[in-house]
Design a protein around this motif. Structure first.
Motif, short mmCIF file in Angstrom:
data_model
loop_
_atom_site.label_atom_id
_atom_site.label_comp_id
_atom_site.label_asym_id
_atom_site.label_seq_id
_atom_site.Cartn_x
_atom_site.Cartn_y
_atom_site.Cartn_z
N THR A 1 -4.75 32.74 36.66
CA THR A 1 -5.45 33.26 37.94
C THR A 1 -7.27 33.36 37.79
O THR A 1 -7.67 33.51 38.99
N GLY A 2 -7.57 33.08 36.84
CA GLY A 2 -8.96 32.89 36.29
C GLY A 2 -9.57 34.30 36.36
O GLY A 2 -10.84 34.45 36.29
N GLY A 3 -8.88 35.41 36.31
CA GLY A 3 -9.46 36.65 36.46
C GLY A 3 -9.80 37.25 35.01
O GLY A 3 -10.52 38.22 34.81
N ASN A 4 -9.28 36.46 33.92
CA ASN A 4 -9.61 37.07 32.73
C ASN A 4 -9.93 35.77 31.78
O ASN A 4 -9.04 34.97 31.71
N CYS A 5 -11.21 35.76 31.38
CA CYS A 5 -11.89 34.68 30.75
C CYS A 5 -12.45 35.25 29.51
O CYS A 5 -12.80 36.42 29.44
N PHE A 6 -12.75 34.26 28.32
CA PHE A 6 -13.32 34.68 27.20
C PHE A 6 -14.02 33.20 26.97
O PHE A 6 -13.31 32.22 27.22
N TYR A 7 -15.02 33.32 25.85
CA TYR A 7 -15.46 32.22 25.23
C TYR A 7 -15.07 32.08 23.92
O TYR A 7 -15.14 33.12 23.08
N LYS A 8 -14.59 30.92 23.45
CA LYS A 8 -14.31 30.46 22.30
C LYS A 8 -15.35 30.03 21.55
O LYS A 8 -15.60 28.99 21.49
N THR A 9 -16.22 30.85 20.61
CA THR A 9 -17.66 30.63 20.23
C THR A 9 -17.52 30.56 18.61
O THR A 9 -16.63 31.14 17.93
N TYR A 10 -18.29 29.86 18.17
CA TYR A 10 -18.69 29.64 16.79
C TYR A 10 -19.93 29.77 16.48
O TYR A 10 -20.90 29.22 17.26
N SER A 11 -20.42 30.27 15.48
CA SER A 11 -21.72 30.31 15.03
C SER A 11 -22.19 28.89 14.56
O SER A 11 -23.32 28.61 14.69
N SER A 12 -21.31 28.22 14.12
CA SER A 12 -21.82 26.96 13.48
C SER A 12 -21.29 25.89 14.69
O SER A 12 -20.09 25.93 15.22
N GLY A 13 -22.16 24.93 15.14
CA GLY A 13 -21.96 24.20 16.23
C GLY A 13 -20.87 23.14 15.72
O GLY A 13 -20.25 22.49 16.57
N MET A 14 -20.96 22.65 14.33
CA MET A 14 -20.13 21.80 13.96
C MET A 14 -18.44 22.25 13.99
O MET A 14 -17.81 21.47 14.71
N ASP A 15 -18.36 23.29 13.76
CA ASP A 15 -17.13 24.11 13.88
C ASP A 15 -16.63 24.08 15.24
O ASP A 15 -15.56 23.95 15.66
N ALA A 16 -17.56 24.35 16.26
CA ALA A 16 -17.22 24.45 17.77
C ALA A 16 -16.75 22.99 18.25
O ALA A 16 -15.86 22.75 19.02
N ILE A 17 -17.66 21.97 17.93
CA ILE A 17 -17.34 20.74 18.32
C ILE A 17 -16.14 20.27 17.95
O ILE A 17 -15.24 19.62 18.48
N LEU A 18 -15.59 20.54 16.39
CA LEU A 18 -14.40 19.80 15.98
C LEU A 18 -13.14 20.68 16.68
O LEU A 18 -12.11 20.16 16.84
N GLU A 19 -13.33 21.97 16.97
CA GLU A 19 -12.16 22.84 17.42
C GLU A 19 -12.09 22.40 18.96
O GLU A 19 -10.97 22.11 19.65
N TRP A 20 -13.17 22.13 19.78
CA TRP A 20 -13.16 21.59 21.01
C TRP A 20 -12.38 20.36 21.06
O TRP A 20 -11.59 20.02 22.07
N TYR A 21 -12.78 19.45 20.10
CA TYR A 21 -12.22 17.88 20.29
C TYR A 21 -10.77 18.34 19.83
O TYR A 21 -9.86 17.72 20.33
#
Length: 544
Positions: A177-197
């Motif tokens: 529904t778009g009413g419940n959202c959260f950000y999957k964040t990482y302190s390391s940009g490298m980890d964030a890019i790998l998980e996003w990919y």
């Protein structure tokens, strides 16, 4: 009356018991009846002894019903089977059916890295002209209408912690529904890019059929393993099985069944182990799935699914690695003494893996069943239950939101999977110690490369960066067995009870029978007295 001795009163019965029983101290209750102080003292002393005795009994039974165990360790020395060894080249395939989507994903990754860090990676990171893998049976499948979603862009976020500014990188996930959202964040940009990919990669790979026959693929073991020897003998084609991992690439498992006498270890030491010369070249088919260069190795039990994302270690290119292993065997009691399973048949979770039961296989199967039930689709890295399909954000736009919340609950032990998945009652564990050295050396690399080129078709001009050597061996054939045994068995419980009874009353089991006899006599005498009181009195009539 000739068979059963009757007493005239309870006092007579009690005096007879005190004078003739083998329980110490009871005769004092009769012999000192003229001295009330002594009678009272011995009465209190006997009652206190009874109380202490049964208090000790209560402690013993509470400890027994807690079912404690004690660990016993023993050393064994005997010839044993070499463990199963799985190696992967960290180079997953680009399947032709989804190659266009992977190219688009690489472009999206390039744009995201440029947006976040201002670095142009097109020339150094992505290789768009790599060959695609064609697999039999996929050529007749029509290309789906899959489209990469632009709703999961990488973002940089900042927050204040302890008065300091911290930045994190992640992507946004919302429910249906778009009413419940959260950000999957990482302190390391490298980890964030790998998980996003990986998140996008799973959606792309879900377009492939569930079962892909890659055993007839043109890649042979010689493309990865230049040399294989065990105990000084060359490996045979029947010694390994091939499979493909979506992240770790082409994999081979040696001695997977553990039934061939060829793999019996009779001597410890490096010359009697498994020696492999491996290709560690990175073709960079899908470079953002992993930033590691080399070969993934895992040592595990036979008939066991290798979970390379949780275990295993990496072999560096240009390095000779020697790995010594020491086996430990753990035997658990199970039953009332602990929760364990012999073969998984008594576990409520239906395993999705065809190999023997392990804790990881059960946890993955449990999570996949819950994932299909709550999210409506399955996680791509795990096998599917019957009738389910892998997650695709074109069909299930909110599956990422559902998956990451479920995974956090599993990691925090808020799902009941850890309760439903017991440990195996018997398992073998391998302790590993490793040593490394540069290989081949500067003076020997020329003739080593020439020998590999003539024997195995090795073709490379790089400087010792595309090959690796690994030797796995038993340090000792001794293995340590850790066995659970009951801390308080039935025999030990009876022995402890007898010791307490002798301590407080100085008597034996026959004394317990005497007490039981006293209770029976008391009950019989009470019934007789009641019968006499309730029986109607007979009157005699005398005629005049």
């Amino acid at each position: 009356e000739g068979l059963i001795e009757f007493y005239d009163s309870f006092k007579e019965m009690f005096e007879f018991f005190c004078k003739n029983t083998t329980i110490h101290g009871t005769i004092r209750l009769v012999c000192s009846d003229s001295n009330r102080m002594k009678t009272a003292f011995w009465t209190l002393l006997l009652l206190a002894s009874f109380g202490m005795l049964y208090w000790q009994f209560a402690l013993m039974f509470s400890q027994y019903w807690a079912y404690p165990v004690v660990l016993t360790m023993s050393m064994h020395s005997e010839p044993k089977m070499f463990p199963a060894i799985t190696i992967c080249n960290l180079d997953p395939y680009r399947f032709e059916l989804v190659s266009e989507h992977l190219v688009q994903l690489d472009r999206m990754a390039e744009e995201s890295i440029t947006f976040l860090y201002g670095i142009n990676t097109s020339a150094r990171l992505f290789h768009m002209n790599d060959r695609n893998i064609h697999v039999q049976g996929l050529s007749n499948l029509s290309r789906s209408g899959f489209k990469l979603s632009q709703n999961f862009s990488l973002l940089r976020m900042s927050d204040l912690r302890s008065g300091k500014k911290h930045s994190s990188v992640g992507f946004r996930l919302c429910n249906s529904t778009g009413g419940n959202c959260f950000y999957k964040t990482y302190s390391s940009g490298m980890d964030a890019i790998l998980e996003w990919y990986r998140f996008h990669y799973m959606n792309i790979m879900s377009q492939l059929p569930v079962i892909i026959n890659i055993s007839h693929h043109e890649e042979n073991i010689e493309d990865m393993v230049y040399s294989c020897q065990y105990d000084g003998e060359p490996c045979r084609p029947s010694d390994y099985v091939h499979f493909h991992h979506p992240v770790f690439g082409s994999c081979y498992t040696f001695n997977s069944k553990g039934t061939d006498p060829f793999w019996t270890a009779t001597k410890p030491g490096i010359p009697y182990g498994l020696s492999l010369i491996l290709r560690a070249e990175q073709k960079d088919h899908i470079p953002l799935l992993s930033t590691v260069a080399g070969v993934k190795v895992m040592i595990h039990n036979h008939n066991q699914t290798p979970f390379l994302e949780h275990e295993g270690f990496d072999i560096r290119p240009g390095i000779a690695t020697t790995i010594g292993i020491q086996q430990d065997e753990v035997n658990r009691l199970g039953g009332n003494y602990g929760k364990c399973t012999t073969n998984g048949d008594d576990v409520d979770v239906k395993l999705l893996y065809n190999n023997s039961y392990t804790l990881q296989a059960c946890l993955h199967s449990c999570f996949q069943h819950i994932m299909v039930q709550e999210c409506g689709c399955g996680y791509y890295y795990y096998p599917l239950p019957a009738g389910a399909e892998y997650c695709d954000y074109n069909k299930q736009p909110a599956w990422g939101h559902c998956f990451y919340q479920l995974y956090n609950r599993l990691r925090n032990h808020h799902l009941n999977c850890f309760d439903q998945c017991p440990k195996p009652c018997r398992e073998s564990l391998y302790k590993v110690s490793a040593g490394t050295a540069k290989w081949p050396s500067a003076k020997s690399q020329d003739w080593v490369r020439q020998a590999l080129r003539h024997q195995n078709g090795y073709n490379s001009t790089s400087n010792r960066k595309d090959i690796a050597k690994v030797t796995i061996f038993y340090q000792q054939l001794n293995y340590q067995a850790v066995n659970e045994s009951p801390l308080l068995s039935e025999n030990l419980l009876l022995s402890s009870m007898g010791s307490q009874w002798s301590l407080w009353f100085g008597s034996s089991v026959l004394s317990v029978v005497e007490m039981f006899e006293l209770l029976v006599d008391t009950l019989v005498l009470s019934l007789l007295f009641c019968y006499q009181k309730l029986r109607p009195k007979k009157t005699l009539r005398v005629s005049p």
